[in-house]
Write a protein that holds these residues in place. Sequence first.
Motif, PDB file in Angstrom:
ATOM      1  N   LEU A  15      -2.540   1.882   6.677  1.00 53.06           N
ATOM      2  CA  LEU A  15      -1.739   1.572   7.856  1.00 53.06           C
ATOM      3  C   LEU A  15      -1.748   2.729   8.851  1.00 53.06           C
ATOM      4  N   THR A  16      -2.070   2.400  10.080  1.00 51.14           N
ATOM      5  CA  THR A  16      -2.036   3.379  11.164  1.00 51.14           C
ATOM      6  C   THR A  16      -1.287   2.752  12.336  1.00 51.14           C
ATOM      7  N   GLY A  17      -1.014   3.542  13.330  1.00 50.71           N
ATOM      8  CA  GLY A  17      -0.341   3.027  14.513  1.00 50.71           C
ATOM      9  C   GLY A  17       1.141   3.306  14.483  1.00 50.71           C
ATOM     10  N   THR A  21       4.075  -1.465  14.316  1.00 53.71           N
ATOM     11  CA  THR A  21       2.807  -2.060  13.888  1.00 53.71           C
ATOM     12  C   THR A  21       2.682  -2.020  12.372  1.00 53.71           C
ATOM     13  N   ARG A  22       3.016  -0.900  11.771  1.00 55.90           N
ATOM     14  CA  ARG A  22       2.949  -0.794  10.313  1.00 55.90           C
ATOM     15  C   ARG A  22       3.895  -1.788   9.647  1.00 55.90           C
ATOM     16  N   ALA A  29       1.659  -9.185   5.473  1.00 57.24           N
ATOM     17  CA  ALA A  29       0.957  -9.119   4.186  1.00 57.24           C
ATOM     18  C   ALA A  29       1.823  -9.733   3.085  1.00 57.24           C
ATOM     19  N   ARG A  30       3.127  -9.493   3.132  1.00 53.07           N
ATOM     20  CA  ARG A  30       4.023 -10.103   2.145  1.00 53.07           C
ATOM     21  C   ARG A  30       4.076 -11.623   2.321  1.00 53.07           C
ATOM     22  N   TYR A  72      -2.098 -12.161  12.510  1.00 53.22           N
ATOM     23  CA  TYR A  72      -2.329 -12.404  11.080  1.00 53.22           C
ATOM     24  C   TYR A  72      -3.795 -12.116  10.723  1.00 53.22           C
ATOM     25  N   LEU A  73      -4.699 -12.440  11.618  1.00 54.44           N
ATOM     26  CA  LEU A  73      -6.111 -12.131  11.382  1.00 54.44           C
ATOM     27  C   LEU A  73      -6.314 -10.635  11.226  1.00 54.44           C
ATOM     28  N   LEU A  74      -5.644  -9.844  12.043  1.00 53.94           N
ATOM     29  CA  LEU A  74      -5.737  -8.384  11.914  1.00 53.94           C
ATOM     30  C   LEU A  74      -5.236  -7.926  10.544  1.00 53.94           C
ATOM     31  N   THR A  75      -4.158  -8.517  10.079  1.00 55.14           N
ATOM     32  CA  THR A  75      -3.618  -8.156   8.767  1.00 55.14           C
ATOM     33  C   THR A  75      -4.570  -8.580   7.651  1.00 55.14           C
ATOM     34  N   VAL A  76      -5.172  -9.756   7.780  1.00 55.04           N
ATOM     35  CA  VAL A  76      -6.139 -10.225   6.772  1.00 55.04           C
ATOM     36  C   VAL A  76      -7.339  -9.283   6.724  1.00 55.04           C
ATOM     37  N   ARG A  77      -7.814  -8.857   7.860  1.00 61.84           N
ATOM     38  CA  ARG A  77      -8.933  -7.908   7.891  1.00 61.84           C
ATOM     39  C   ARG A  77      -8.544  -6.580   7.245  1.00 61.84           C
ATOM     40  N   LEU A  78      -7.311  -6.153   7.459  1.00 65.24           N
ATOM     41  CA  LEU A  78      -6.822  -4.927   6.836  1.00 65.24           C
ATOM     42  C   LEU A  78      -6.777  -5.084   5.310  1.00 65.24           C
TER      43      LEU A  78
END
Length: 91
Positions: A15-17, A21-22, A29-30, A72-78
């Motif tokens: 996690l960055t930012g 954002t974190r 993610a949860r 959500y796509l950003l979280t899935v990529r993470l």
Amino acid sequence: MSKPFDMELFLGGMLTGSHATRQRHLRQARTIQNAIAQHWQLEIPWEWQQKHLIWFLKHCLAGRNEATRYYYLLTVRLLARRLRNSWAFNL
């Protein structure tokens, strides 16, 4: 009795930012984790496959606005990066 999976510990180093954002990534993610656990009975991300995350993006986010799907796509990529997989996700 086992302890519940700690998503914050799982994603902590990735996690960055800003703080907001974190927190958004952790909250999303949860949400992803709970949806996959209810539908597929897979509690921890190490058990997930690409199809589980694609299922979440297609079925659980259907009807949501474009901005929500994007975040959500950003979280899935993470999550995929944390799992050390080179899965490709597109909306």
